[in-house]
Design an enzyme around this catalytic site. Sequence first.
Site, PDB file in Angstrom:
ATOM      1  CB  SER A 155      -0.903  -0.115   1.210  1.00 30.95           C
ATOM      2  OG  SER A 155      -0.220   0.279   2.467  1.00 30.95           O
ATOM      3  CG  ASP A 156       1.641   5.541  -1.480  1.00 32.04           C
ATOM      4  OD1 ASP A 156       2.580   5.939  -0.726  1.00 32.04           O
ATOM      5  OD2 ASP A 156       1.415   6.527  -2.753  1.00 32.04           O
ATOM      6  CD1 TRP A 157       2.184   7.417   5.688  1.00 27.72           C
ATOM      7  CD2 TRP A 157       4.371   7.079   5.095  1.00 27.72           C
ATOM      8  NE1 TRP A 157       2.802   7.759   6.665  1.00 27.72           N
ATOM      9  CE2 TRP A 157       4.161   7.670   6.627  1.00 27.72           C
ATOM     10  CE3 TRP A 157       5.524   6.598   4.871  1.00 27.72           C
ATOM     11  CZ2 TRP A 157       5.199   7.569   7.371  1.00 27.72           C
ATOM     12  CZ3 TRP A 157       6.589   6.687   5.650  1.00 27.72           C
ATOM     13  CH2 TRP A 157       6.425   7.176   6.862  1.00 27.72           C
ATOM     14  N   GLY A 158       0.078   4.806   4.643  1.00 27.72           N
ATOM     15  CA  GLY A 158      -1.309   5.268   5.127  1.00 27.72           C
ATOM     16  C   GLY A 158      -2.595   5.053   4.530  1.00 27.72           C
TER      17      GLY A 158
END
Length: 754
Positions: free
Chosen positions: A291-294
């Site tokens: 996933s991308d950050w958060g």
Amino acid sequence: MIRKFLAGLAVMAGLSPVFSPVAALAQDDVERQIDALLAEMTLEEKIGQLTQYSSFWDATGPAPQGGEQEEKFDQVRDGRVGSMLNVVGRDEVRAVQELAVEDSRLGIPLIFGYDVVHGHKTIFPIPLAEAASWDLDLIEQSARIAAIEAAAQGLNWTFAPMVDISRDPRWGRVMEGAGEDPYLGSRVAVARVNGFQGDDLSADDTIAATIKHLAGYGFSEGGRDYNTVDVGSVTLHNIILPPFKAAIDEANVRTAMNSFNTLNGVPATGDSYLQRDLLKGAWGFDGFIVSDWGSGREMIDHGFAASERDAAELAIEAGSDMDMESYVYRDHLADLVESGDVDIALVDDAVRRVLRVKHELGLFADPYRYVDDPAQEDILMAPAHRAIALEVAKDSIVLLKNEDSLLPLKQGEKIALIGALAADKDTPLGNWRAAGESDTAVSVVEGFEAAGVDFTYREGAAVQVGEAGFPQPVVVNTSDRSGFDAAVAAARKADKVVLVLGEDGLQSGEGRSRSDIGLPGVQQELLEAVHAANPATVLVVMSGRPLILDWADANIPAIVQAWHLGHESGHAIASVVTGAHNPGGKLPMSFPRSVGQIPVYYNYLNTGRPGPLENEVFWSHYNDLPNTPLYPFGHGLSYTGFAYSELEIVQNAGAVTVSVMVENTGEMAGEEVVQLYLRDPVASVARPVRELKGFEKVMLVPGEITQVTFELSGAELGFYDQHGNFTVEYGAFEVYVGGSSMADLGASFTRTGD
């Protein structure tokens, strides 16, 4: 501990020891070793492999005491973390790897990721600039050097290349991609993945690449970062997805990253169509998705997930394997499995994918392979690396305009070099500069000095004031004109002026969208004042995106697009403006005439009222502006001239061969990017007015003529329909070949069923 335990597993499974060289293991043996390890793992240890943390303390200093930092520290020791990002340096990586390998029960090594986007210690041109070189060999070399340097500091995974196609220069992250075209974007994606991953991923100087962002991030509405995306299926399959598929099919990229945006109302992290049906299903991708950050937790803000627990369930079911700094897997996945809401098979599949890449990187063979040799860091910023960076920088420069052959500068001319960016040693490094140190680029002032140019330097106007380092936005000078008088006086005394204007290096990149993409601050006023003092003005533009240059195009005789070129920026720019290097770069993205024209791109669909119609208002146009871009995709001038002739098309057994003669008609050797465009004028789905389907870069000396040949197959002639099905249809096709997307040398052929 790791070697004894995993070797024991291998013996029990009847396999060779786990720490045998990965390259020597058959794929079936690797898969059986992964299965054996999975059988020994607890649910918490499996979830740990799907959890990624950012660096949380000085790894070579004391361990954190108390709070969340100490909790993360303990989780690494407990085998409940699978990857770290932003841990850089041999000592730092070894310290954290030892926690995972020596202290945890199973001793599974971590994979260490970092944003190695356009160089690591040696900074290369931003990716958009590299794409302007249209030189796939140089682009691959750039990524290869970045991988070598990153690996020398213990890293084995980069969150690059970004392969998002974008038509909106307001979006700050256009600097990180290859522009607006899916064909060029696909070729660049393959080159960069091959550069990062090399021929053997288990070698200690290669790193795993990541294609991002899946999918549509470059089409964020309004060019605003993190915004929603709304595109049709034809655009999705024909424009957005091709670079992802090419990187999988042709370069075996090992990881992918989902995006922040929604697509069809679904956040990408929870999009099962993109991740399970397409990537892992139809395309056969066997690496893992991070996933991308958060972004897992952000599905709540999107209004798609009701809670963090809900977000964890949606993400794992959709096929997002590793959770980057979101904690939803860490905090909720075990409960979801134990309650029966999530099938353990989904978790096992995700873990298996992560372990597979770790095997391929050789981390099970030797967890310290990237940190064993202290001499590795000696290659950082090596002279050979700087030399390649210079070549890439020179080839990335695009000559937009050169009226009356104002360039190159001539021997004996007195030059006024003006603009704060001309002396700036930081801006040329651009954004996403990895481990590159601030203020270390060669400035234009230094480049002119080294090239022996007779010049006087004046700042003219500061680009920024105050402290504005990453991640804060740049503070733009909008009022200080105190340097104007000195700049104007220098311009009047000079034979020619070289004026360096544009964006600070941190005015583009993630979170750096701009609604006004003209020259920031008071620079436009400086440009007009200097030009009034000396019309023989050369404008050199440093930027991370196409800027609005309509006034400059109407008034300034010579314009050079120099992007953010990395460490060798000053030498490269001096080389081009003095004529030591003949520019051959071509635009990977159209330059709009105004912000109101965006999006403007070359491969558009015709309308039912295309025009132009004289004395008629009812056709698709602006009343105050031409439809065409200021500078089209593929545009770029040279100090010499090129002529195209004898375009021929030959069909044979379904294949189509297109040939053209290209001649250097000038007095200087130069490179030309020969571009082939195709049009399918009648199809079951409306097709663009032109599509790039081939290009070749050729070097010709004055008077030299060469034949350039292209082969068109079904891959180039076909397209995806509105249901995502690839089709190749019969009928007439038009071909255009030349030096830009506006090429006017054309011919046609008909594809029949015979």
